[in-house]
Design a protein around this motif. Structure first.
Motif, PDB file in Angstrom:
ATOM      1  N   PRO A   4       0.823  -1.211   0.000  1.00 47.52           N
ATOM      2  CA  PRO A   4       0.000   0.000   0.000  1.00 47.52           C
ATOM      3  C   PRO A   4       0.857   1.262   0.000  1.00 47.52           C
ATOM      4  CG  PRO A   4      -0.711  -1.507   1.727  1.00 47.52           C
ATOM      5  CD  PRO A   4       0.555  -2.064   1.136  1.00 47.52           C
ATOM      6  N   HIS A  42     -16.164   3.831  -0.069  1.00 39.59           N
ATOM      7  CA  HIS A  42     -14.760   3.734   0.316  1.00 39.59           C
ATOM      8  C   HIS A  42     -14.154   2.572  -0.436  1.00 39.59           C
ATOM      9  CE1 HIS A  42     -11.229   3.063   2.805  1.00 39.59           C
ATOM     10  NE2 HIS A  42     -11.362   4.336   3.126  1.00 39.59           N
ATOM     11  N   GLY A  43     -13.139   2.855  -1.225  1.00 38.04           N
ATOM     12  CA  GLY A  43     -12.462   1.815  -1.988  1.00 38.04           C
ATOM     13  C   GLY A  43     -11.447   1.072  -1.144  1.00 38.04           C
ATOM     14  N   VAL A  44     -10.850   0.057  -1.731  1.00 37.51           N
ATOM     15  CA  VAL A  44      -9.874  -0.761  -1.031  1.00 37.51           C
ATOM     16  C   VAL A  44      -8.452  -0.299  -1.349  1.00 37.51           C
ATOM     17  CG1 VAL A  44      -9.026  -3.108  -0.734  1.00 37.51           C
ATOM     18  CG2 VAL A  44     -11.453  -2.707  -1.052  1.00 37.51           C
ATOM     19  N   ALA A  45      -8.211   0.064  -2.602  1.00 38.90           N
ATOM     20  CA  ALA A  45      -6.868   0.468  -3.039  1.00 38.90           C
ATOM     21  C   ALA A  45      -6.546   1.877  -2.553  1.00 38.90           C
ATOM     22  CB  ALA A  45      -6.785   0.423  -4.557  1.00 38.90           C
ATOM     23  N   GLN A  48      -7.221   4.610  -4.939  1.00 41.94           N
ATOM     24  CA  GLN A  48      -8.645   4.752  -5.219  1.00 41.94           C
ATOM     25  C   GLN A  48      -9.372   4.714  -3.878  1.00 41.94           C
ATOM     26  OE1 GLN A  48     -10.536   1.555  -7.336  1.00 41.94           O
ATOM     27  NE2 GLN A  48     -11.953   2.923  -8.337  1.00 41.94           N
ATOM     28  N   ALA A  49      -9.015   5.647  -3.005  1.00 43.04           N
ATOM     29  CA  ALA A  49      -9.568   5.659  -1.653  1.00 43.04           C
ATOM     30  C   ALA A  49     -11.083   5.813  -1.669  1.00 43.04           C
ATOM     31  CB  ALA A  49      -8.932   6.778  -0.846  1.00 43.04           C
ATOM     32  N   TRP A  59     -21.423  -3.849   0.496  1.00 40.18           N
ATOM     33  CA  TRP A  59     -21.068  -3.768   1.917  1.00 40.18           C
ATOM     34  C   TRP A  59     -21.468  -2.394   2.442  1.00 40.18           C
ATOM     35  CZ3 TRP A  59     -17.176  -5.506  -1.559  1.00 40.18           C
ATOM     36  CH2 TRP A  59     -17.026  -6.884  -1.565  1.00 40.18           C
ATOM     37  N   ARG A  62     -19.039   0.435   3.581  1.00 40.16           N
ATOM     38  CA  ARG A  62     -18.228   1.203   2.629  1.00 40.16           C
ATOM     39  C   ARG A  62     -19.009   2.356   2.008  1.00 40.16           C
ATOM     40  NH1 ARG A  62     -14.723  -3.316  -0.401  1.00 40.16           N
ATOM     41  NH2 ARG A  62     -13.574  -3.957   1.433  1.00 40.16           N
TER      42      ARG A  62
END
Length: 68
Positions: A4, A42-45, A48-49, A59, A62
């Motif tokens: 990350p 809310h993204g995972v990467a 790409q927040a 979900w 998110r």
């Protein structure tokens, strides 16, 4: 798997483009243009927040904003 990227190491432009405020403004513009509700999630990467989608997120934790 990639490591990350901490937000502090991003350029100021990249930080601005990946911010919640930018995602919200994008969702508002898309809503005006299409007439369809958009969601800011809310993204995972790290790069790409936040992302904008027309589908409600699977979900609920998110889901950050809905532009209706």
């Amino acid at each position: 798997m990639s490591t990350p990227v901490p937000p502090s190491s991003l350029s100021s432009l990249r930080r601005q483009l990946s911010s919640f405020d930018h995602a919200l403004r994008t969702a508002q513009q898309l809503r005006r243009a299409t007439g369809v509700p958009h969601y800011v999630v809310h993204g995972v990467a790290p790069l790409q927040a936040f992302r904008v989608t027309m589908r409600p997120p699977a979900w609920p934790d998110r889901w950050l904003a809905m532009v209706a």
